[in-house]
Design an enzyme around this catalytic site. Structure first.
Site, PDB file in Angstrom:
ATOM      1  N   LYS A 279     -58.877 -16.526  33.883  1.00 54.48           N
ATOM      2  CA  LYS A 279     -57.423 -16.711  34.046  1.00 54.48           C
ATOM      3  C   LYS A 279     -57.164 -17.682  35.191  1.00 54.48           C
ATOM      4  O   LYS A 279     -57.603 -17.426  36.324  1.00 54.48           O
ATOM      5  CB  LYS A 279     -56.774 -15.357  34.350  1.00 54.48           C
ATOM      6  CG  LYS A 279     -55.308 -15.416  34.759  1.00 54.48           C
ATOM      7  CD  LYS A 279     -54.742 -14.025  34.914  1.00 54.48           C
ATOM      8  CE  LYS A 279     -53.285 -14.019  35.303  1.00 54.48           C
ATOM      9  NZ  LYS A 279     -53.054 -14.287  36.725  1.00 54.48           N
TER      10      LYS A 279
ATOM     11  N   HIS B  95     -50.752 -18.896  37.946  1.00 51.52           N
ATOM     12  CA  HIS B  95     -50.471 -17.688  38.725  1.00 51.52           C
ATOM     13  C   HIS B  95     -48.962 -17.527  38.941  1.00 51.52           C
ATOM     14  O   HIS B  95     -48.516 -17.047  39.987  1.00 51.52           O
ATOM     15  CB  HIS B  95     -51.204 -17.755  40.067  1.00 51.52           C
ATOM     16  CG  HIS B  95     -51.681 -16.441  40.603  1.00 51.52           C
ATOM     17  ND1 HIS B  95     -53.004 -16.090  40.633  1.00 51.52           N
ATOM     18  CD2 HIS B  95     -51.022 -15.382  41.146  1.00 51.52           C
ATOM     19  CE1 HIS B  95     -53.127 -14.879  41.179  1.00 51.52           C
ATOM     20  NE2 HIS B  95     -51.926 -14.426  41.488  1.00 51.52           N
TER      21      HIS B  95
ATOM     22  N   THR C 275     -59.766 -13.705  37.575  1.00 51.31           N
ATOM     23  CA  THR C 275     -58.781 -14.683  38.056  1.00 51.31           C
ATOM     24  C   THR C 275     -59.489 -15.710  38.930  1.00 51.31           C
ATOM     25  O   THR C 275     -60.137 -15.349  39.918  1.00 51.31           O
ATOM     26  CB  THR C 275     -57.655 -13.958  38.832  1.00 51.31           C
ATOM     27  OG1 THR C 275     -57.068 -13.011  37.938  1.00 51.31           O
ATOM     28  CG2 THR C 275     -56.604 -14.922  39.328  1.00 51.31           C
TER      29      THR C 275
ATOM     30  N   TYR D 228     -60.857  -9.768  40.852  1.00 50.49           N
ATOM     31  CA  TYR D 228     -61.123 -10.867  41.781  1.00 50.49           C
ATOM     32  C   TYR D 228     -62.560 -10.703  42.249  1.00 50.49           C
ATOM     33  O   TYR D 228     -63.076  -9.586  42.295  1.00 50.49           O
ATOM     34  CB  TYR D 228     -60.217 -10.778  43.009  1.00 50.49           C
ATOM     35  CG  TYR D 228     -58.822 -11.300  42.813  1.00 50.49           C
ATOM     36  CD1 TYR D 228     -58.599 -12.645  42.561  1.00 50.49           C
ATOM     37  CD2 TYR D 228     -57.722 -10.463  42.909  1.00 50.49           C
ATOM     38  CE1 TYR D 228     -57.312 -13.140  42.393  1.00 50.49           C
ATOM     39  CE2 TYR D 228     -56.426 -10.950  42.748  1.00 50.49           C
ATOM     40  CZ  TYR D 228     -56.241 -12.285  42.494  1.00 50.49           C
ATOM     41  OH  TYR D 228     -54.972 -12.770  42.341  1.00 50.49           O
TER      42      TYR D 228
ATOM     43  N   SER E  92     -54.089  -5.001  36.986  1.00 49.35           N
ATOM     44  CA  SER E  92     -54.531  -5.767  38.156  1.00 49.35           C
ATOM     45  C   SER E  92     -55.522  -4.952  38.986  1.00 49.35           C
ATOM     46  O   SER E  92     -55.371  -3.739  39.136  1.00 49.35           O
ATOM     47  CB  SER E  92     -53.312  -6.098  39.020  1.00 49.35           C
ATOM     48  OG  SER E  92     -53.723  -6.463  40.323  1.00 49.35           O
TER      49      SER E  92
HETATM   50  C1  LIG Z   1     -45.799  -9.541  41.903  1.00 46.54           C
HETATM   51  C2  LIG Z   1     -46.939 -10.268  41.242  1.00 46.54           C
HETATM   52  C3  LIG Z   1     -48.235  -9.820  41.443  1.00 46.54           C
HETATM   53  C4  LIG Z   1     -49.302 -10.470  40.811  1.00 46.54           C
HETATM   54  N1  LIG Z   1     -50.557  -9.978  40.970  1.00 46.54           N
HETATM   55  C5  LIG Z   1     -51.579 -10.561  40.311  1.00 46.54           C
HETATM   56  C6  LIG Z   1     -52.877 -10.001  40.403  1.00 46.54           C
HETATM   57  O1  LIG Z   1     -53.105  -8.987  41.056  1.00 46.54           O
HETATM   58  N2  LIG Z   1     -53.859 -10.643  39.730  1.00 46.54           N
HETATM   59  C7  LIG Z   1     -53.646 -11.763  38.979  1.00 46.54           C
HETATM   60  O2  LIG Z   1     -54.568 -12.307  38.381  1.00 46.54           O
HETATM   61  N3  LIG Z   1     -52.406 -12.302  38.870  1.00 46.54           N
HETATM   62  C8  LIG Z   1     -51.389 -11.708  39.503  1.00 46.54           C
HETATM   63  N4  LIG Z   1     -50.127 -12.228  39.363  1.00 46.54           N
HETATM   64  C9  LIG Z   1     -49.903 -13.390  38.466  1.00 46.54           C
HETATM   65  C10 LIG Z   1     -49.597 -12.911  37.039  1.00 46.54           C
HETATM   66  O3  LIG Z   1     -50.734 -12.330  36.437  1.00 46.54           O
HETATM   67  C11 LIG Z   1     -49.144 -14.047  36.118  1.00 46.54           C
HETATM   68  O4  LIG Z   1     -50.078 -15.087  36.161  1.00 46.54           O
HETATM   69  C12 LIG Z   1     -47.761 -14.606  36.460  1.00 46.54           C
HETATM   70  O5  LIG Z   1     -46.909 -13.589  36.945  1.00 46.54           O
HETATM   71  C13 LIG Z   1     -47.151 -15.243  35.217  1.00 46.54           C
HETATM   72  O6  LIG Z   1     -45.928 -15.817  35.483  1.00 46.54           O
HETATM   73  P1  LIG Z   1     -44.515 -15.090  35.214  1.00 46.54           P
HETATM   74  O7  LIG Z   1     -44.312 -14.113  36.313  1.00 46.54           O
HETATM   75  O8  LIG Z   1     -43.552 -16.228  35.257  1.00 46.54           O
HETATM   76  O9  LIG Z   1     -44.572 -14.413  33.854  1.00 46.54           O
HETATM   77  C14 LIG Z   1     -49.057 -11.603  39.990  1.00 46.54           C
HETATM   78  C15 LIG Z   1     -47.752 -12.051  39.806  1.00 46.54           C
HETATM   79  C16 LIG Z   1     -46.692 -11.392  40.422  1.00 46.54           C
HETATM   80  C17 LIG Z   1     -45.285 -11.879  40.165  1.00 46.54           C
HETATM   81  C1  LIG Z   2     -56.325  -5.115  48.400  1.00 45.14           C
HETATM   82  C2  LIG Z   2     -57.265  -6.271  48.615  1.00 45.14           C
HETATM   83  C3  LIG Z   2     -56.501  -7.439  49.046  1.00 45.14           C
HETATM   84  C4  LIG Z   2     -57.065  -8.725  48.562  1.00 45.14           C
HETATM   85  C5  LIG Z   2     -55.978  -9.696  48.545  1.00 45.14           C
HETATM   86  C6  LIG Z   2     -55.630 -10.226  47.196  1.00 45.14           C
HETATM   87  C7  LIG Z   2     -54.176 -10.353  47.077  1.00 45.14           C
HETATM   88  C8  LIG Z   2     -53.762 -10.555  45.680  1.00 45.14           C
HETATM   89  C9  LIG Z   2     -52.401 -10.014  45.491  1.00 45.14           C
HETATM   90  C10 LIG Z   2     -51.952 -10.029  44.090  1.00 45.14           C
HETATM   91  C11 LIG Z   2     -51.671 -11.390  43.586  1.00 45.14           C
HETATM   92  O1  LIG Z   2     -52.478 -11.984  42.921  1.00 45.14           O
HETATM   93  C12 LIG Z   2     -50.375 -11.992  43.827  1.00 45.14           C
HETATM   94  O2  LIG Z   2     -50.087 -13.034  43.223  1.00 45.14           O
HETATM   95  O3  LIG Z   2     -49.583 -11.510  44.646  1.00 45.14           O
END
Ligand SMILES: Cc1cc2nc3c(=O)[nH]c(=O)nc-3n(C[C@H](O)[C@H](O)[C@H](O)COP(=O)(O)O)c2cc1C
Ligand SMILES: CCCCCCCCCCC(=O)C(=O)O
Length: 364
Positions: A229, A253, A157, A131, A108
């Protein structure tokens, strides 16, 4: 000594016991009513399997490739931000575990360890998730650093023009975790009074004007393949192929963005048909069992990604916990393939699953 978890759900319980409430709520939670969060898991449970018998399953081969890179199984690590919330070793531990399981980790952009530290922690194929910020120069710099440090693809994403409303984070006044990648590149002057700090930070930094024409811009600043994504409709899947991307992740997501979007497994087939083999289609959201992986492959996914289960493994037992989570899912998939009469991934077909409306009336 207490016996370890026997399935991914038990890893979640262990994580809940180990983590402060604010962190557990952030990781496990979804947007608003959390309908999509629940449905992602439950929709898999509405799909039945149609095993074939008397097939030689003395050897099971789960190996596959993605964009030309070998993997031991069609299970990748989804990008999840701020993994130090779960364990001090955060993304370093996850990267080592993914490498040990010979699978691909998508790092990420919001990692606590820098993309350079993760790249140098062990040798493996890794992708980088991006992002697009209002400050386009910052996104471009991150992308170029990922390229220089050997990441093999960029996962953009596209479901987050703004952050979804996660009410638990609002109540907990979720803190902003440190993002090493942005140090020296961008500081944020968000209004941090009340509510989720993460939401304030997101609305200050993410670019809500991002649109299809910007894919051209992204392609012009990198030689790496670009995967989008966050696509859940046939219309957008066709646009993505026309825009020249190299892959699609069917994702909502993990139910953290727009609530009441359909569970990903229910829209996978629509996207796969629209793409008609032009690029690989991946799926994430709610994958908790080897049978779930099998169902996604039967409906046309090239591979799946897992998000929360990896973070729960990390919270339960660091690198070892993540390794156990990935191995557990791989073992379950292997057993499913044997019991369903599919010695290789190529043997898994649409005929091996039955979705609700296809079930005989006598079963209803
Ligand atoms: C704690 C957490 C943080 C996440 N951070 C990101 C992220 O930084 N970028 C992103 O594209 N998706 C992020 N996601 C979404 C995941 O990439 C993914 O789409 C999702 O967790 C899939 O579902 P699942 O948790 O049921 O396997 C995050 C999900 C969680 C639970
Ligand atoms: C550090 C820069 C902050 C920009 C904010 C984006 C937050 C995304 C956090 C991760 C994510 O996707 C999630 O589901 O939680």
């Amino acid at each position: 000594m207490e016996d370890g978890p026997v399935n991914l759900r038990e890893f979640q319980e262990l994580a809940k016991r180990n983590l402060p409430k604010m962190y557990y709520d952030y990781i496990s939670g979804g947007a608003e009513d959390q309908f999509t969060l629940r449905e992602n898991v439950e929709a898999f449970q509405r799909i039945m399997l149609r095993p074939r018998i008397l097939v030689d399953v003395s050897k099971i081969d789960m190996s596959t490739t993605l964009l030309g890179y070998n993997m031991s199984s069609p299970i990748l690590v989804a990008p999840t931000g701020s993994q130090q919330l779960a364990h001090p070793q955060g993304e370093l531990a996850t990267a080592r575990a993914a490498a040990a399981c010979n699978t691909i980790m998508v790092l990420s952009f919001a990692s606590n360890y820098s993309l350079e530290d993760v790249a140098s922690t062990c040798n493996a194929v890794r992708f980088y998730q991006l992002y697009v910020f209002k400050r386009r120069d910052v996104s471009a710099t991150l992308l170029q650093r990922a390229e220089r440090n050997g990441y093999k693809a960029i996962v953009v994403t596209v479901d987050t023009p703004r952050l979804g409303r996660r009410e638990a984070d609002e109540k907990n006044k979720m803190i902003i975790p440190r993002n090493s990648n942005l140090e020296g590149l961008m500081s944020v002057d968000a209004d941090l009074t009340g509510g989720s700090k993460l939401e304030a930070y997101a609305s200050e930094t993410l670019d809500p004007s991002l649109s299809w024409k910007d894919i051209e811009w992204l392609k012009s600043i990198t030689k790496l393949p670009i995967i989008l994504k966050g696509i859940i409709t046939a219309e957008d899947a066709r646009k993505a192929v026309d825009a020249g991307v190299s892959g699609i992740v069917v994702s909502n997501h993990g139910g953290r963005q727009l609530d009441y979007t359909p569970p990903t497994i229910s829209v996978l087939e629509e996207v796969v048909k629209a793409v008609s083999g032009a690029v690989p289609v991946l799926l994430d959201g709610g994958v908790r069992r080897g049978t779930d992986v099998f169902k996604a492959l039967a409906l046309g996914a090239k591979a799946v990604m897992i998000g929360r289960p990896v973070v729960y493994g990390l919270a339960a037992n660091g690198e070892h916990g993540v390794r156990s989570v990935i191995k557990m899912l791989q073992n379950e998939l292997e057993l499913t393939m044997a019991l369903a009469g599919c010695p290789t991934l190529r043997d898994i077909t649409r005929n091996h699953v039955m979705i609700n409306h296809e079930r005989p009336r006598s079963l209803l």
